[in-house]
Every structure is written in structure tokens, then in C-alpha cells.
Design an enzyme around this catalytic site. Structure first.
Site, PDB file in Angstrom:
ATOM      1  N   LYS A  80       0.868  -1.186   0.000  1.00  0.00           N
ATOM      2  CA  LYS A  80       0.000   0.000   0.000  1.00  0.00           C
ATOM      3  C   LYS A  80       0.902   1.232   0.000  1.00  0.00           C
ATOM      4  O   LYS A  80       2.025   1.190   0.510  1.00  0.00           O
ATOM      5  CB  LYS A  80      -0.869   0.011   1.265  1.00  0.00           C
ATOM      6  CG  LYS A  80      -2.115   0.828   1.137  1.00  0.00           C
ATOM      7  CD  LYS A  80      -3.291   0.038   0.593  1.00  0.00           C
ATOM      8  CE  LYS A  80      -4.516   0.918   0.437  1.00  0.00           C
ATOM      9  NZ  LYS A  80      -5.689   0.150  -0.004  1.00  0.00           N
ATOM     10  N   GLY A 177     -19.787   7.596   6.143  1.00  0.00           N
ATOM     11  CA  GLY A 177     -19.012   7.986   4.954  1.00  0.00           C
ATOM     12  C   GLY A 177     -19.818   7.813   3.688  1.00  0.00           C
ATOM     13  O   GLY A 177     -20.291   6.713   3.386  1.00  0.00           O
ATOM     14  N   GLY A 179     -18.652   8.624   0.515  1.00  0.00           N
ATOM     15  CA  GLY A 179     -17.719   8.861  -0.585  1.00  0.00           C
ATOM     16  C   GLY A 179     -18.037   7.927  -1.740  1.00  0.00           C
ATOM     17  O   GLY A 179     -19.194   7.543  -1.961  1.00  0.00           O
TER      18      GLY A 179
HETATM   19  P1  NAD Z   1     -13.760   8.439  -0.388  1.00  0.00           P
HETATM   20  O1  NAD Z   1     -12.612   9.315  -0.088  1.00  0.00           O
HETATM   21  O2  NAD Z   1     -14.421   8.559  -1.705  1.00  0.00           O
HETATM   22  O3  NAD Z   1     -14.896   8.646   0.736  1.00  0.00           O
HETATM   23  C1  NAD Z   1     -14.663   8.703   2.085  1.00  0.00           C
HETATM   24  C2  NAD Z   1     -15.827   9.471   2.706  1.00  0.00           C
HETATM   25  O4  NAD Z   1     -15.738   9.372   4.125  1.00  0.00           O
HETATM   26  C3  NAD Z   1     -15.849  10.961   2.364  1.00  0.00           C
HETATM   27  O5  NAD Z   1     -17.130  11.293   1.896  1.00  0.00           O
HETATM   28  C4  NAD Z   1     -15.561  11.667   3.702  1.00  0.00           C
HETATM   29  O6  NAD Z   1     -16.282  12.859   3.830  1.00  0.00           O
HETATM   30  C5  NAD Z   1     -16.034  10.642   4.687  1.00  0.00           C
HETATM   31  N1  NAD Z   1     -15.364  10.693   5.997  1.00  0.00           N
HETATM   32  C6  NAD Z   1     -14.057  10.867   6.280  1.00  0.00           C
HETATM   33  N2  NAD Z   1     -13.861  10.793   7.617  1.00  0.00           N
HETATM   34  C7  NAD Z   1     -15.071  10.553   8.169  1.00  0.00           C
HETATM   35  C8  NAD Z   1     -15.523  10.357   9.506  1.00  0.00           C
HETATM   36  N3  NAD Z   1     -14.697  10.409  10.540  1.00  0.00           N
HETATM   37  N4  NAD Z   1     -16.848  10.110   9.690  1.00  0.00           N
HETATM   38  C9  NAD Z   1     -17.711  10.057   8.654  1.00  0.00           C
HETATM   39  N5  NAD Z   1     -17.330  10.241   7.378  1.00  0.00           N
HETATM   40  C10 NAD Z   1     -16.032  10.495   7.150  1.00  0.00           C
HETATM   41  O7  NAD Z   1     -13.264   6.939  -0.109  1.00  0.00           O
HETATM   42  P2  NAD Z   1     -13.887   5.582  -0.674  1.00  0.00           P
HETATM   43  O8  NAD Z   1     -13.216   5.217  -1.919  1.00  0.00           O
HETATM   44  O9  NAD Z   1     -15.362   5.657  -0.608  1.00  0.00           O
HETATM   45  O10 NAD Z   1     -13.378   4.550   0.415  1.00  0.00           O
HETATM   46  C11 NAD Z   1     -13.940   4.485   1.718  1.00  0.00           C
HETATM   47  C12 NAD Z   1     -13.192   3.438   2.526  1.00  0.00           C
HETATM   48  O11 NAD Z   1     -13.307   2.171   1.864  1.00  0.00           O
HETATM   49  C13 NAD Z   1     -11.691   3.700   2.675  1.00  0.00           C
HETATM   50  O12 NAD Z   1     -11.296   3.233   3.938  1.00  0.00           O
HETATM   51  C14 NAD Z   1     -11.069   2.839   1.586  1.00  0.00           C
HETATM   52  O13 NAD Z   1      -9.758   2.457   1.897  1.00  0.00           O
HETATM   53  C15 NAD Z   1     -12.000   1.638   1.609  1.00  0.00           C
HETATM   54  N6  NAD Z   1     -12.024   0.881   0.349  1.00  0.00           N
HETATM   55  C16 NAD Z   1     -12.372   1.501  -0.807  1.00  0.00           C
HETATM   56  C17 NAD Z   1     -12.423   0.754  -1.989  1.00  0.00           C
HETATM   57  C18 NAD Z   1     -12.831   1.385  -3.286  1.00  0.00           C
HETATM   58  O14 NAD Z   1     -13.125   0.639  -4.240  1.00  0.00           O
HETATM   59  N7  NAD Z   1     -12.910   2.699  -3.388  1.00  0.00           N
HETATM   60  C19 NAD Z   1     -12.111  -0.612  -1.973  1.00  0.00           C
HETATM   61  C20 NAD Z   1     -11.775  -1.218  -0.754  1.00  0.00           C
HETATM   62  C21 NAD Z   1     -11.739  -0.450   0.405  1.00  0.00           C
END
Ligand code: NAD
Length: 355
Positions: A80, A177, A179
Site C-alpha cells: 500500500k 461515509g 464517498g
Molecule cells: P472516499 O474518499 O471517496 O470517501 C470517504 C468518505 O468518508 C468521504 O465522503 C468523507 O467525507 C467521509 N469521511 C471521512 N472521515 C469521516 C468520519 N470520521 N466520519 C464520517 N465520514 C467520514 O473513499 P472511498 O473510496 O469511498 O473509500 C472508503 C473506505 O473504503 C476507505 O477506507 C477505503 O480504503 C476503503 N475501500 C475503498 C475501496 C474502493 O473501491 N474505493 C475498496 C476497498 C476499500
């Protein structure tokens, strides 16, 4: 921080510090284990308070990738990368290209992709300097919708385990979250008839979920204490900890965030509280499954990716079964699955082969 003691603790292979003054790049690449193949894991951009926090996060996430790839039966190791800084301020073409050159320098030992706060444009800049990047628009593209679909399958497996039915109609889910993954998951759950509670750092995303998905908004702190069937962490890691565990009023924890347990003992604590924890790296593996075609050089096939991602349901069931069979919490059951595979494959590698 005693770096080598840190690396020895979980037998990390390598840590690479990347610095480029002109573009402002400060990044860390962590490679945990390459027994099964090249270390695969995305790049996260985050404004860490200290360099130690960044190292800690990179190491934890890299180890998580080793276990995820192994448990999924993939021929990939775990790594990572983290880029340090405020994603709203530090991004520029040169920064990502500089990072790409560091990835290229590892000559395939590490393959990167998109993670938190990274966009397809950022990934495209990295790809100007290295081919060791997956999930580009020209290949499998944005992994988040497939990841969300995998979470949905994991939630259904857990509902089946707890209630004897996969049906989401009328089930309550609290999503932390909104996102890339959280929003897609919210849409899938809403379409399946679930009732949503949501929180996020971005008010506009909350307002959108309220308007479009009939979600109930709650504050960042309230989300833990919502009485619900499923708490779905889709934001940051270490959110199952000494402070939050007592607040939980859910039956199931299943979400996309990596490294949800602050420490292993929190996996024991959550089990004692009678909450079914669906191990993060099993349930959030849709994103990795989605990029298998990119790594193997095949043309991306979405239908296949969806079909393979649906198998997360069975993988979760397998973990629940191991947990019951061996009388251990689910997080240990998932680790057992991964460690047994790494040990078995590492043994056959003692057989001489010219390759
Ligand atoms: P992203 O950056 O698009 O979204 C993250 C969201 O979380 C944002 O909207 C932010 O405002 C919110 N956030 C941050 N801190 C917060 C808190 N303390 N409380 C509430 N909301 C909060 O990220 P993503 O791609 O949606 O990924 C989310 C998680 O899933 C991450 O931990 C990432 O490592 C994991 N993940 C993502 C994928 C993928 O395909 N994108 C795959 C496996 C794991």
C-alpha cells in the site's frame, strides 16, 4: 519510532520513502509480503498529523492487502502507498508523475491503484510514468461501484447468518461515509428496500442522500449509537475501538473501510457483545476482484467482475463457518483462511522451477 522493530513485528519486507521537493511529493510505499505474487494495493492521499501516523497507516494497510489477496485465492501479495498532505491542496501533475517514477523504480514488486482521495485523473498522471498501476479508465475503471456491490453481498450473507434471510426490505443500515463506496452502497441498499441512516464529513453528500434516498442524517458521533441491523463503516480505519464499541447498537458490522478494528482485541470485544463482525478485507474485496483482468492483461469484462464479486457472499459464509467450527471470532477466522493459504503456497515454492 523504531522502524525495524516495527517491520519485524509482522515481518514486513520493505518500506520506501519517496520525496520530491519541486512537486511537494512526500509518500511512503509499504510492501508487506510477496509470497503469493507482486504486492498489490492502492495509494491513499491523507493529511496525516505526523509522519509516524503515515507510516503506521501504510504498514497496516499493506498487511491488510496481503490477507485480503490471500483469502480471496489471488496470486498477489500485499502492499500500500500513502501520499502525505491535504488532498484539496497538494495535488498537481508533477506530484503524481514523481510518485509514478518511484513505483516504476520498484520494477513490479509493487502494483498501485486508486484509494481514498484519489481520482481517475490522478491515476492517469501516475500511469504516464509506470505501467504498474491498475484500475485506469482505459481498463477496469473506477472500482468503487463493484466494491459497494461486494459489501451488499457481504451484508446479505451476514443478515442470513443472523436472521436466516438475505432480504434487505425494512432492514436498517447506518452508513459512515458517503464517498465513492458509501454513496454507491447507499443506492444499492435503498433500491433493495433498506432504511438508511447516514453521516459524512461532506454536508452536500448528506443532503443528497436525504433528498434522493430518504436517508436520515446523523452527526459524526451519533452514527455509532444508532439502533440498527447493520453499521457500515465506509470512511476511515480504526473506528471499532475502546470508545466506539460500547456505543454500538447494531447486530452486524460490515463496511468498506480498511482496518476497521483499531486493535485485534476489539475483534474479541465485538464478538463478546454479540455483534457479527464481517472481516473488512473479505467484504471489501470487490475492488481487487475488479482489477484482476488488468493485472493479467485480459480485456475488462464487467459481467465477469460482478459474477466473481458476488462470491463474496460465499467467502463471508466460509469465514462464519470457520469461526463456528474453531470457536474463534470472525476476524481470526478470516486470518486463518489467509495464513493457511500463504503457508501452503510458500511450501510448494521450495520445489525448484526455472521460472
Ligand atoms: P472516499 O474518499 O471517496 O470517501 C470517504 C468518505 O468518508 C468521504 O465522503 C468523507 O467525507 C467521509 N469521511 C471521512 N472521515 C469521516 C468520519 N470520521 N466520519 C464520517 N465520514 C467520514 O473513499 P472511498 O473510496 O469511498 O473509500 C472508503 C473506505 O473504503 C476507505 O477506507 C477505503 O480504503 C476503503 N475501500 C475503498 C475501496 C474502493 O473501491 N474505493 C475498496 C476497498 C476499500
Amino acid at each position: 519510532m523504531k522502524i525495524f522493530s516495527k517491520l519485524e513485528e509482522y515481518d514486513y519486507e520493505q518500506i520506501v520513502f519517496c520525496q520530491d521537493k519541486s512537486s511537494g511529493l512526500k509518500a511512503i510505499i509499504a510492501i508487506h509480503d510477496t509470497t503469493l505474487g507482486p504486492a498489490l494495493g492502492g495509494t491513499r492521499i491523507y493529511d496525516y498529523k505526523t509522519d509516524e501516523d503515515a507510516i503506521e497507516d501504510a504498514l497496516r494497510l499493506a498487511k491488510g492487502m496481503t490477507y485480503k489477496n490471500a483469502a480471496l485465492g489471488l496470486d498477489l501479495g500485499g502492499g500500500k502507498a500513502v501520499i502525505i498532505g491535504d488532498p484539496k491542496k497538494i495535488k498537481n501533475e508533477a506530484l503524481f508523475r514523481a510518485f509514478g517514477r518511484f513505483v516504476e523504480g520498484l520494477n513490479g514488486r509493487y502494483i498501485t491503484g486508486e484509494d481514498m482521495n484519489m481520482t481517475q485523473q490522478d491515476a492517469a498522471y501516475i500511469s504516464c510514468e509506470t505501467n504498474y498501476i491498475v484500475g485506469l479508465e482505459t481498463g477496469s475503471g473506477n472500482p468503487s461501484p463493484i466494491t459497494a456491490y461486494g459489501i451488499l453481498k457481504g451484508i446479505q450473507a451476514a443478515l442470513n447468518e443472523v436472521y436466516g434471510s438475505d432480504d434487505l426490505k425494512g432492514r436498517t443500515v447506518a452508513i459512515q461515509g458517503l464517498g465513492a463506496v458509501g454513496r454507491c452502497l447507499a443506492e444499492l441498499l435503498y433500491e433493495a428496500g433498506a432504511i438508511l441512516y447516514v453521516t459524512s464529513r461532506d454536508q452536500a453528500k448528506i443532503d443528497k442522500a436525504v433528498a434522493e434516498l430518504e436517508a436520515t442524517p446523523v452527526t459524526l458521533n451519533e452514527i455509532y449509537g444508532i439502533e440498527c441491523d447493520v453499521f457500515s463503516p465506509c470512511a476511515i480505519g480504526a473506528i471499532i475501538n475502546d470508545t466506539t464499541i460500547e456505543k454500538l447498537k447494531c447486530k452486524i458490522v460490515a463496511g468498506s473501510a480498511n482496518n476497521q478494528l483499531a486493535e485485534c482485541r476489539h475483534g474479541d470485544m465485538i464478538e463478546k457483545r454479540g455483534i457479527l463482525y464481517v472481516p473488512d478485507y473479505v467484504v471489501n474485496s470487490g475492488g481487487v476482484i475488479n482489477i484482476i483482468d488488468d493485472i493479467s492483461g485480459r480485456e475488462y469484462n464487467k459481467e465477469n467482475a460482478m459474477k466473481n464479486t458476488a462470491k463474496i457472499y460465499d467467502a463471508c459464509k466460509k469465514v462464519f463457518d470457520i469461526a463456528k467450527r474453531d470457536g474463534i471470532p470472525t476476524y481470526k477466522a478470516a486470518d486463518r483462511l489467509a495464513e493457511e493459504r500463504i503457508a501452503a503456497v510458500s511450501k510448494i515454492k521450495t520445489i525448484y522451477n526455472k521460472k
